[in-house]
Design a protein around this motif. Structure first.
Motif, PDB file in Angstrom:
ATOM      1  N   UNK A 201       2.907   5.343  -3.418  1.00 45.22           N
ATOM      2  CA  UNK A 201       3.172   4.266  -4.378  1.00 45.22           C
ATOM      3  C   UNK A 201       4.302   3.342  -3.947  1.00 45.22           C
ATOM      4  N   UNK A 202       5.282   3.870  -3.232  1.00 43.86           N
ATOM      5  CA  UNK A 202       6.415   3.085  -2.777  1.00 43.86           C
ATOM      6  C   UNK A 202       6.621   3.334  -1.285  1.00 43.86           C
ATOM      7  N   UNK A 203       7.149   2.337  -0.591  1.00 43.36           N
ATOM      8  CA  UNK A 203       7.336   2.434   0.859  1.00 43.36           C
ATOM      9  C   UNK A 203       8.726   2.975   1.197  1.00 43.36           C
ATOM     10  N   UNK A 204       8.782   3.731   2.276  1.00 46.84           N
ATOM     11  CA  UNK A 204      10.051   4.251   2.777  1.00 46.84           C
ATOM     12  C   UNK A 204      10.161   3.915   4.261  1.00 46.84           C
ATOM     13  N   UNK A 205      11.312   3.402   4.649  1.00 46.25           N
ATOM     14  CA  UNK A 205      11.580   3.086   6.053  1.00 46.25           C
ATOM     15  C   UNK A 205      12.678   4.028   6.537  1.00 46.25           C
TER      16      UNK A 205
ATOM     17  N   UNK B   8       0.813  -1.215   0.000  1.00 45.67           N
ATOM     18  CA  UNK B   8       0.000   0.000   0.000  1.00 45.67           C
ATOM     19  C   UNK B   8       0.851   1.273   0.000  1.00 45.67           C
ATOM     20  N   UNK B   9       2.169   1.140  -0.101  1.00 44.08           N
ATOM     21  CA  UNK B   9       3.040   2.311  -0.146  1.00 44.08           C
ATOM     22  C   UNK B   9       3.091   3.086   1.148  1.00 44.08           C
ATOM     23  N   UNK B  10       2.960   2.393   2.276  1.00 45.63           N
ATOM     24  CA  UNK B  10       3.054   3.062   3.577  1.00 45.63           C
ATOM     25  C   UNK B  10       4.511   3.151   4.035  1.00 45.63           C
TER      26      UNK B  10
END
Length: 245
Positions: free
Chosen positions: A193-197, A99-101
């Motif tokens: 659209x893309x996940x970031x950690x 989900x791009x979270x």
């Protein structure tokens, strides 16, 4: 045992998993007791397993994780660390990536932020997602250099395609105006659209002040904090405990 010509044909078809299975004496012995359809199913499964293993190895190599051995199964769940088992277990399912979270991990130095980030990143790779780990200072420096050699747009496009970008040591040093702009561009390409950690020694509530520009800080944090899962690690430094041991 199949003849060498047939094995060469399988290699030509890139069915290396099947070739390895057929070359394994143990597999051949077990297969001899099976019906044809069962033997075929076993060979197909060996091919699938082989391809999955190769893909995972490729994804992990590209990820460049700082702690390659970190994995969800080895998490230290001691209550003093402030870890929510329910949240981490849900994150291990990787729906947040689909989900791009984002995931934001904060805490003092040595409490295991980088290790946990790498464990979640490895879990993402296991699930077939592309991953890249970078320390924030090196990422911002890379983008600065990209401006100079004309590759900035191309590098942003490359980063935008990565399913999980793990940024370690966020807000560890003062940020310049140019770096704020680059950070906004980077995050804007990924939002939704893309996940970031992100890992940081500073609590999320201090990031606005660190960014030191009210307008850009609002824009950057809107892209980071919105739809983000937060983990605030507590306790003593894990490094001190390792030294004592």
């Amino acid at each position: 045992m199949l003849n060498e010509h047939t094995l060469d044909q399988l290699r030509g078809l890139r069915l290396d998993g099947m070739v390895q299975a057929l070359a394994d004496p143990g597999t051949s012995a077990a297969a001899a007791e099976l019906a044809f359809d069962e033997r075929l199913a076993m060979l197909v499964q060996r091919e699938i397993d082989w391809r999955d293993g190769k893909r995972l190895a490729r994804l992990l190599k590209a990820a460049k994780l700082k702690v390659g051995s970190a994995c969800i199964e080895d998490i230290d769940w001691r209550g003093s660390r402030g870890l929510d088992r329910t949240l981490v277990t849900a994150l291990a399912g990787c729906d947040w990536l689909r989900h791009g979270h984002n995931v934001l991990i904060t805490g003092a130095t040595g409490v295991g932020k980088t290790w946990l980030a790498c464990a979640l990143a490895q879990q993402a790779a296991r699930s077939g997602f592309t991953v890249l780990y970078m320390r924030a200072p090196r990422l911002l420096e890379e983008l600065r250099v990209a401006h100079g050699d004309g590759s900035f747009g191309r590098r942003l496009a490359q980063l935008a395609r990565i399913d999980l970008l793990a940024i370690d040591d966020f807000a560890i040093a003062p940020i310049t105006a140019a770096e704020r702009n680059d950070l906004l561009e980077l995050l804007d390409d990924r939002v939704g659209t893309r996940a970031t950690l992100i890992t940081s020694q500073l609590p999320v509530t201090a990031w606005h002040e660190w960014l030191n520009d009210p307008t850009l800080a609002d824009a950057i944090l809107d892209r980071i904090v919105h739809a983000a899962h937060k983990i605030a690690l507590k306790g003593e430094s894990m490094r001190k405990k390792q030294v004592k041991a």
